[in-house]
Design a protein around this motif. Structure first.
Motif, PDB file in Angstrom:
ATOM      1  N   LYS A 147      -7.616   5.609  -9.926  1.00  0.00           N
ATOM      2  CA  LYS A 147      -8.159   4.432  -9.219  1.00  0.00           C
ATOM      3  C   LYS A 147      -7.623   4.344  -7.790  1.00  0.00           C
ATOM      4  O   LYS A 147      -7.394   3.262  -7.259  1.00  0.00           O
ATOM      5  CB  LYS A 147      -7.845   3.125  -9.968  1.00  0.00           C
ATOM      6  N   ALA A 148      -7.372   5.506  -7.182  1.00  0.00           N
ATOM      7  CA  ALA A 148      -6.850   5.527  -5.815  1.00  0.00           C
ATOM      8  C   ALA A 148      -7.995   5.643  -4.814  1.00  0.00           C
ATOM      9  O   ALA A 148      -9.075   6.129  -5.144  1.00  0.00           O
ATOM     10  CB  ALA A 148      -5.896   6.704  -5.639  1.00  0.00           C
ATOM     11  N   THR A 158       0.861  -1.186   0.000  1.00  0.00           N
ATOM     12  CA  THR A 158       0.000   0.000   0.000  1.00  0.00           C
ATOM     13  C   THR A 158       0.897   1.236   0.000  1.00  0.00           C
ATOM     14  O   THR A 158       1.826   1.332   0.799  1.00  0.00           O
ATOM     15  CB  THR A 158      -0.896   0.033   1.255  1.00  0.00           C
ATOM     16  N   LYS A 192      -0.580   6.786 -10.489  1.00  0.00           N
ATOM     17  CA  LYS A 192      -0.609   5.889 -11.657  1.00  0.00           C
ATOM     18  C   LYS A 192       0.634   4.999 -11.686  1.00  0.00           C
ATOM     19  O   LYS A 192       0.555   3.801 -11.974  1.00  0.00           O
ATOM     20  CB  LYS A 192      -0.638   6.734 -12.945  1.00  0.00           C
ATOM     21  N   TYR A 196       0.783   2.046  -9.239  1.00  0.00           N
ATOM     22  CA  TYR A 196       0.052   0.883  -9.759  1.00  0.00           C
ATOM     23  C   TYR A 196       0.840   0.191 -10.874  1.00  0.00           C
ATOM     24  O   TYR A 196       0.926  -1.033 -10.917  1.00  0.00           O
ATOM     25  CB  TYR A 196      -1.325   1.299 -10.273  1.00  0.00           C
ATOM     26  N   ASP A 209      -0.618  -2.684  -4.649  1.00  0.00           N
ATOM     27  CA  ASP A 209      -1.954  -3.248  -4.547  1.00  0.00           C
ATOM     28  C   ASP A 209      -2.970  -2.142  -4.300  1.00  0.00           C
ATOM     29  O   ASP A 209      -4.041  -2.118  -4.891  1.00  0.00           O
ATOM     30  CB  ASP A 209      -1.978  -4.263  -3.399  1.00  0.00           C
ATOM     31  N   ARG A 210      -2.594  -1.202  -3.387  1.00  0.00           N
ATOM     32  CA  ARG A 210      -3.499  -0.092  -3.074  1.00  0.00           C
ATOM     33  C   ARG A 210      -2.722   1.208  -3.036  1.00  0.00           C
ATOM     34  O   ARG A 210      -1.570   1.244  -2.592  1.00  0.00           O
ATOM     35  CB  ARG A 210      -4.133  -0.307  -1.699  1.00  0.00           C
ATOM     36  N   VAL A 211      -3.381   2.286  -3.493  1.00  0.00           N
ATOM     37  CA  VAL A 211      -2.788   3.619  -3.369  1.00  0.00           C
ATOM     38  C   VAL A 211      -3.804   4.506  -2.659  1.00  0.00           C
ATOM     39  O   VAL A 211      -4.981   4.527  -3.022  1.00  0.00           O
ATOM     40  CB  VAL A 211      -2.428   4.224  -4.742  1.00  0.00           C
TER      41      VAL A 211
END
Lengths: 394, 185
Positions: free
Chosen positions: A231-232, A188, A203, A206, A211-213
């Motif tokens: 997509k955060a 993360t 961006k 990823y 896996d996660r931002v």
């Protein structure tokens, strides 16, 4: 030609100035077709960076067409469409050969200034004060590009001007911030600041396997962009306690890596931020570092804190004890743009990323002062301004 | 490196001149060591003597004493400067690491040496470094400012490594207007 010139804090004007010429054998002159206003230009605009002189031409994020080359230029030719890195590098010194082009030994004509301030001098930059060489910038109709063979990168057909533009600065800057985090599967990453560099850091995290931002800011339009395009997960630092929220969202362990994409003008609403602002106002401290403090405290044990926002001077109340106790790795520095440009341009060409998502405003060069004002004041949902010197439509 | 263009030489001369101007603001040592010691001792004694005499004459002596102490501690005499007296030929050393072989560095040095006149009494020593780390260059110049030595070494390094000296000379800005017709007409 017309160029955006600096005349003082919050005073930039579009002026008629002499055209640039080839001075050294490895120079080229580029006709600028797109130039962006970078978040770091706002430090100059606001008057936080010393050694600016009245009349200096601004801009370090630009691309265009080669119209003239010096006699030692081999790799680029007149007529080539190129994107130019904001760092000027010679390509032959020890640091360039190691890929650390932002630390180039040979391109800052005012190296002595940086040596007095920082001990050693890094590379010269376009349009970024006399401390960084005093080179004329690219928010103009034409620009002189020293060491054109090393910097200017030919843009392949199928990649538009706007898509290539950010490969010279904000995309590699965000990418390098993430690259330094040594991201592993499942990680993360938390990103402070959702300006253009922060957006590209999200961006890039990823792209590099995060896996996660988690994106942290206070402006709804920037958080929306981070969620929609990046997509955060988002976090409004004015609405929540950042530290507790990050702990909660990461099962109590903290983010594996923290990216500070804010730098020396961090805005905050807690006591330490007000303290910083007051000290900066009287020059008792040059940099405000609310975001950096939060990042150091929030990062998990043994994690990486990656500084990509610009710092210029002296810091106060840095929680170095927390960094030491947790065994953090702190990484920082100006972007080594050259080594990222070709691979990132290929990613753009392959359609893995379209960098134009950050653009919110397209203005004629003549309207640059307006562009600076709305970017500085975060008005009109402004995230990124692109200037077109030759397009007569405004 | 076969021959350095005259434009490049002009740039270096400009750079060295800038360095000299910067150095000019700093006071140059023009008093010998023995004289400096004598100045401090005499000046100190005068000042101590003056402190016991609370009169105009005492104050004058005190001022003279302090000036002598200053002359001794800084090594700079304004009188000598006005008379054009030069100080001891203090050798000013500088060093830089250049990523080029010794022959290239020496060839560039031959091209650029001989000017400005400050560099006439210069001594250049090149030491190759191991593992492809290039060459350590030591330059010692008699009676030069540290800035001149630093900027000369910088120009030498830039020429040897890149073939040119980084400059912004003659570039455009919004400071001067209409000196040349614009390409955009």
């Amino acid at each position: 030609m017309r160029a955006v010139c600096w005349y003082g804090p919050r005073d930039v004007r579009v002026e008629e100035v002499p055209d640039p010429v080839v001075v050294n054998p490895r120079d080229a002159v580029v006709k600028v077709t797109r130039a962006a206003i970078c978040g770091s230009d706002l430090h100059l605009y606001g008057g936080q960076v010393p050694t600016m002189q009245r009349g200096d031409i601004m801009g370090h994020e630009f691309m265009g067409e080669v119209v003239e080359v010096g006699r030692e230029v081999r790799r680029v030719r007149v007529g080539d469409r190129v994107v130019v890195p904001f760092v000027i590098a010679c390509g032959r010194c020890e640091f360039c050969e190691r890929g650390l082009t932002a630390l180039c030994d040979n391109t800052n004509p005012n190296a002595w200034m940086a040596e007095e301030l920082y001990g050693f001098a890094g590379a010269g930059l376009f349009g970024y004060s006399h401390l960084y060489g005093g080179y004329a910038g690219g928010q103009a109709e034409y620009v002189r590009v020293p060491f054109a063979d090393v910097g200017a990168l030919r843009i392949p057909d199928g990649v538009s001007d706007e898509q290539a533009l950010f490969v010279g600065d904000v995309f590699p800057t965000g990418y390098m911030a993430a690259d330094r985090c040594e991201i592993r599967p499942g990680d993360t990453v938390a990103v402070w600041g959702c300006g253009p560099v922060g957006q590209f850091a999200i961006k890039s995290a990823y792209l590099l396997g995060a896996d996660r931002v988690i994106a942290i800011d206070r402006f709804p339009e920037r958080l929306e962009m981070a969620a929609r395009d990046g997509k955060a997960e988002t976090l409004d630092y004015e609405a929540t306690d950042v530290h507790e929220e990050l702990r909660a969202r990461t099962g109590g362990r903290g983010p594996d890596a923290c990216i500070d994409a804010v730098g020396m003008e961090a805005h905050g609403s807690t006591l330490d931020a007000i303290y910083d602002r007051a000290k900066q106002a009287v020059w008792a401290e040059t940099d405000r570092l609310h975001a950096l403090r939060q990042a150091i405290l929030a990062c998990r044990k043994g994690g990486v804190v990656s500084l990509t926002g610009v710092y210029g001077g002296f810091l106060d109340k840095v929680p170095l004890g927390a960094g030491f106790a947790k065994g953090l790795t702190l990484r920082m520095g100006q972007t080594h743009v050259h080594r990222y440009m070709a691979p990132l341009l290929e990613r753009v060409q392959r359609g893995e990323i379209d960098p134009t998502f950050v653009i919110t405003h397209r203005l004629n060069l003549a309207d640059a002062p307006h562009g600076y004002a709305i970017f500085q004041e975060k008005r009109d949902r402004c995230v990124k301004v692109v200037l077109t010197p030759w397009d007569q439509r405004t | 490196v076969d021959g350095v263009a005259s434009t490049t030489l002009a740039v270096i001369r400009g750079g060295v001149r800038t360095a000299a101007r910067r150095a000019g603001r700093r006071r140059v040592v023009n008093v010998t060591d023995a004289e400096r010691l004598a100045s401090v001792v005499t000046g100190g004694a005068l000042a101590a003597f003056a402190l016991r005499r609370r009169s105009l004459g005492g104050a004058m002596l005190g001022l003279l004493g302090s000036a002598l102490v200053c002359r001794g501690t800084t090594g700079h005499s304004t009188v000598y400067e006005a008379m054009g007296v030069q100080g001891p030929a203090a050798a000013v050393p500088g060093t830089v690491t250049i990523r080029a072989p010794v022959e290239v560095i020496e060839a560039v040095w031959r091209d650029v040496s001989g000017f400005p006149h400050e560099l006439e009494e210069a001594e250049l020593r090149c030491t190759p470094l191991p593992a492809g780390r290039g060459t350590r260059v030591d330059l010692t110049v008699a009676r030069a400012s540290i800035e001149t030595v630093t900027e000369t070494l910088r120009a030498l390094k830039q020429l040897a490594e890149t073939g040119e000296v980084a400059t912004t000379a003659g570039q455009s800005s919004g400071r001067r207007r209409g000196s040349r017709p614009g390409r955009s007409g």
